[in-house]
Design a protein around this motif. Structure first.
Motif, mmCIF file in Angstrom:
data_model
loop_
_atom_site.group_PDB
_atom_site.id
_atom_site.type_symbol
_atom_site.label_atom_id
_atom_site.label_comp_id
_atom_site.label_asym_id
_atom_site.label_seq_id
_atom_site.Cartn_x
_atom_site.Cartn_y
_atom_site.Cartn_z
ATOM 1 N N GLU A 1 0.697 -1.202 0.095
ATOM 2 C CA GLU A 1 -0.094 -0.008 0.018
ATOM 3 C C GLU A 1 0.990 1.347 -0.001
ATOM 4 O OE1 GLU A 1 -3.620 -1.921 2.449
ATOM 5 O OE2 GLU A 1 -2.194 -0.687 3.419
ATOM 6 N N GLU A 2 1.778 1.379 0.697
ATOM 7 C CA GLU A 2 2.758 2.348 0.725
ATOM 8 C C GLU A 2 3.520 2.592 -0.262
ATOM 9 O OE1 GLU A 2 3.577 2.229 5.464
ATOM 10 O OE2 GLU A 2 5.140 1.396 4.314
ATOM 11 N N LEU A 3 3.931 1.661 -1.076
ATOM 12 C CA LEU A 3 4.633 1.645 -2.230
ATOM 13 C C LEU A 3 3.630 2.037 -3.520
ATOM 14 C CD1 LEU A 3 6.988 -1.454 -1.893
ATOM 15 C CD2 LEU A 3 7.627 0.849 -1.817
ATOM 16 N N GLY A 4 2.346 2.087 -3.230
ATOM 17 C CA GLY A 4 1.402 2.194 -4.323
ATOM 18 C C GLY A 4 1.235 1.131 -5.435
ATOM 19 N N VAL A 5 1.415 0.024 -5.039
ATOM 20 C CA VAL A 5 1.186 -1.183 -5.769
ATOM 21 C C VAL A 5 0.179 -2.150 -5.435
ATOM 22 C CG1 VAL A 5 3.573 -0.815 -6.751
ATOM 23 C CG2 VAL A 5 3.319 -2.550 -5.057
ATOM 24 N N ARG A 6 -0.597 -2.017 -4.376
ATOM 25 C CA ARG A 6 -1.315 -2.934 -3.916
ATOM 26 C C ARG A 6 -2.448 -3.092 -4.645
ATOM 27 N NH1 ARG A 6 -4.156 -6.353 -3.146
ATOM 28 N NH2 ARG A 6 -5.329 -7.142 -1.336
ATOM 29 N N ASP A 7 -2.945 -2.164 -5.556
ATOM 30 C CA ASP A 7 -3.979 -2.363 -6.346
ATOM 31 C C ASP A 7 -3.808 -2.948 -7.878
ATOM 32 O OD1 ASP A 7 -5.726 -0.962 -4.719
ATOM 33 O OD2 ASP A 7 -5.651 0.949 -5.513
ATOM 34 N N ASN A 8 -2.274 -3.211 -7.634
ATOM 35 C CA ASN A 8 -1.945 -3.945 -8.951
ATOM 36 C C ASN A 8 -1.127 -5.347 -8.865
ATOM 37 O OD1 ASN A 8 -1.535 -3.872 -11.928
ATOM 38 N ND2 ASN A 8 0.675 -3.484 -11.746
ATOM 39 N N THR A 9 -1.656 -5.662 -7.593
ATOM 40 C CA THR A 9 -0.930 -6.883 -6.933
ATOM 41 C C THR A 9 -1.998 -7.892 -6.776
ATOM 42 O OG1 THR A 9 0.974 -5.466 -6.223
ATOM 43 C CG2 THR A 9 0.946 -7.788 -5.340
ATOM 44 N N ILE A 10 -1.674 -9.272 -7.325
ATOM 45 C CA ILE A 10 -2.561 -10.332 -6.780
ATOM 46 C C ILE A 10 -1.748 -11.045 -5.424
ATOM 47 C CG2 ILE A 10 -2.991 -12.662 -7.585
ATOM 48 C CD1 ILE A 10 -2.222 -11.729 -10.345
ATOM 49 N N ILE A 11 -2.478 -11.114 -4.512
ATOM 50 C CA ILE A 11 -1.930 -11.848 -3.294
ATOM 51 C C ILE A 11 -2.719 -13.227 -3.120
ATOM 52 C CG2 ILE A 11 -1.838 -11.551 -0.791
ATOM 53 C CD1 ILE A 11 -2.048 -8.645 -1.111
ATOM 54 N N VAL A 12 -1.702 -14.161 -2.915
ATOM 55 C CA VAL A 12 -2.218 -15.740 -2.726
ATOM 56 C C VAL A 12 -1.656 -16.105 -1.489
ATOM 57 C CG1 VAL A 12 -2.347 -18.001 -3.361
ATOM 58 C CG2 VAL A 12 -2.271 -16.170 -4.869
ATOM 59 N N LEU A 13 -2.589 -16.224 -0.480
ATOM 60 C CA LEU A 13 -2.070 -16.965 0.784
ATOM 61 C C LEU A 13 -2.661 -18.579 1.341
ATOM 62 C CD1 LEU A 13 -1.170 -16.598 3.851
ATOM 63 C CD2 LEU A 13 -3.460 -15.892 4.467
ATOM 64 N N TRP A 14 -1.589 -19.119 1.289
ATOM 65 C CA TRP A 14 -2.041 -20.409 1.378
ATOM 66 C C TRP A 14 -1.203 -21.170 2.474
ATOM 67 C CZ3 TRP A 14 1.632 -24.317 -0.173
ATOM 68 C CH2 TRP A 14 2.828 -23.937 -0.731
ATOM 69 N N GLY A 15 -1.856 -22.339 2.996
ATOM 70 C CA GLY A 15 -1.039 -23.077 3.958
ATOM 71 C C GLY A 15 -0.915 -24.367 3.232
ATOM 72 N N ASP A 16 0.176 -25.288 3.688
ATOM 73 C CA ASP A 16 0.769 -26.206 2.888
ATOM 74 C C ASP A 16 -0.272 -27.417 3.306
ATOM 75 O OD1 ASP A 16 2.051 -26.412 5.290
ATOM 76 O OD2 ASP A 16 3.950 -26.858 4.558
#
Length: 498
Positions: free
Chosen positions: A314-329
């Motif tokens: 968010e601080e870098l201004g790239v959150r809106d252009n970033t896919i975030i995947v969170l997973w546990g193995d």
């Protein structure tokens, strides 16, 4: 020897140079392409605030879920670190990889496979990693084909701290407290959090995000908590009151297969104060409560570090252009059935958390649609517009991101081996258990690996009232029709995998 070393070094250098020049050549083509933050969490079960467990303090993961799609029914391919992670990263099932253990490096069984980061790198992404992405012992640095540069070393800062602090009472997560030479299974740490493994991993990831923000990046970050031992700073322990922690029921399912569980997994048994209870069968309540407390504290610490990563975007201004995947193995047993860790085909071990937040898709949605961790690779290919390699065995979940009620698969499959190693092929076990769920019923068939027609046992569990396996319905005649239906679905899946 010197000639061979020089040749190897030159080979690696040329590969890295080709990666860099290839990326530069494709910069124009990748303009506007979405970044990817790929967060793996070790032994994280879907017991989080956003999954309905409000007593677990995970505000940052909950916030991520509010911006994305949470998969209620996502499953790993094998409930143990290396096979699960190898499957995610290669897009292949354990049978296709021929890997069911912790020690086999996937490049020895499928040397030419194109991994997820390798595919993205080949399509113009800067591909980097820090922390545990592959299994320990086969760390990210071993796979030079996957990364734009060797993965970032989080151990050196800890070694330096250890040298400086040697002899004093500072406790580092890289130097766990011991009693009589045995590690403690849980520990409330008073060390500075910045000295701890996952905090160092997060710091390096934040630094790299600052460096990568102007180019399409795939940044893989692998946190080690909440893996045993459960070590976290006191502030996270203090989020939970011991008297509020519930001890699960310790009963085995009625009619459970002899192959279903490994009650005394060496994973927990090697820690101080555990093995003495082996003859009693179960851990006492006070020890169980401390273990669960430590697990929750470790989860909350990781949640805080995940929040730091997202805040950086968010601080870098790239959150809106970033896919975030969170997973546990994979999942984890926290005392259910009187057992701990994973290593089975049961619902608690195979079910894993999965959250995908992607630009252009509305968030705050939960999907009951079945998913496999195997599906992450093709999903990211579609979201990044990089095309799908032919070898992938998973399915893209993009239709579910568009419509959470959409179903991309009829079943989700997992597997787990049992028995001794085969003498003629040490990568395989004598017995393999294949397990599928259709969203309500879980069916598992235990069979000879060398002779698949030799069925050793079957299990059927109904999860419409909860995730705990209560009674093996495969032994009841009134469930014969359901057993036959689930077995056909399993056979169809196995045939499709070939």
């Amino acid at each position: 020897m010197k000639t061979q070393l020089a040749s190897t070094t030159l080979h690696i250098f040329l590969i890295c140079m080709c990666s860099v020049t290839g990326t530069k050549a494709q910069q124009t083509d990748t303009a506007g392409r979405k970044n990817i933050l790929f967060i793996a969490v070790d032994d994280l079960r879907p017991e989080l605030g956003c999954y309905g467990a409000g007593y677990v303090k995970t505000p940052n993961i909950d916030k991520l879920a509010s911006k994305g799609v949470l998969f209620e029914n996502a499953y790993c391919q094998q409930a143990i670190c290396a096979p699960s992670r190898n499957s995610v990263m290669t897009g292949l099932r354990p049978d296709a990889l021929n890997i069911y253990d912790l020690s086999t490096f996937f490049r020895t069984t499928v040397p030419d496979v194109v991994t997820l980061p390798q595919h993205l790198k080949n399509n113009g992404y800067i591909s980097e990693a820090v922390g545990k992405i592959y299994h320990e012992g086969h760390n990210n640095r071993d796979d030079i084909l996957s990364w734009s540069r060797p993965s970032w070393d989080y151990k050196t800062p800890l070694k330096n701290l250890k040298k400086v602090k040697r002899g004093d009472t500072t406790d580092l997560q890289s130097d766990f407290p011991k009693i009589n030479g045995e590690l403690l299974p849980f520990y409330k740490s008073n060390a500075p959090e910045t000295n701890m493994t996952d905090a160092v991993i997060a710091d390096i990831a934040v630094e790299r995000l600052h460096q990568l923000k102007d180019r399409p990046f795939f940044m893989a970050v692998g946190f080690k908590n909440p893996h045993l031992p459960f070590v976290a700073p006191a502030k996270y322990w203090n989020m939970y009151k011991p008297e509020d922690i519930r001890i699960p029921e310790r009963n085995d399912p009625d009619g459970v297969s002899r192959y279903a569980f490994a009650r005394w997994s060496g994973e927990l048994n090697k820690y101080h104060g555990i093995s003495q209870y082996k003859t009693e069968g179960y851990l006492p309540d006070d020890l169980s409560r401390n273990l669960i407390h430590g697990y929750y504290a470790a989860v909350s610490q990781v949640d805080d570090l995940i929040g730091q990563l997202i805040t950086t975007l968010e601080e870098l201004g790239v959150r809106d252009n970033t896919i975030i995947v969170l997973w546990g193995d994979h999942g984890w047993k926290l005392g259910e059935y009187g057992m701990w860790a994973k290593h089975s085909n049961c619902e608690l071990d195979t079910r894993a958390p999965l959250i995908i937040s992607a630009p252009g898709f509305s968030g705050g949605k939960k999907s009951e649609s079945l998913a496999e961790l195997l599906d992450i690779y093709p999903t990211l290919c579609e979201l990044s517009g990089t095309g799908l390699p032919d070898h992938l065995q998973g399915k893209s979940l993009v239709p579910v991101l568009k419509d959470p009620t959409f179903k991309v698969r009829e079943t989700a499959m997992s597997q787990y081996p049992r028995g001794k190693y085969l003498k003629d092929d040490p990568t395989k076990r004598e017995i393999m258990g294949y397990s599928i769920t259709d969203g309500r019923y879980r069916f598992t068939r235990w069979q000879s690996y060398k002779n698949p027609d030799r069925v050793l046992d079957r299990e059927l569990y109904d999860h419409h009232k909860g995730r705990i396996d209560l009674s093996n319905l495969a032994r009841l005649k009134e469930y014969d029709t359901i057993v036959r239906r689930m077995e056909k679905l399993l056979n169809d899946q196995l045939a499709h995998n070939r």
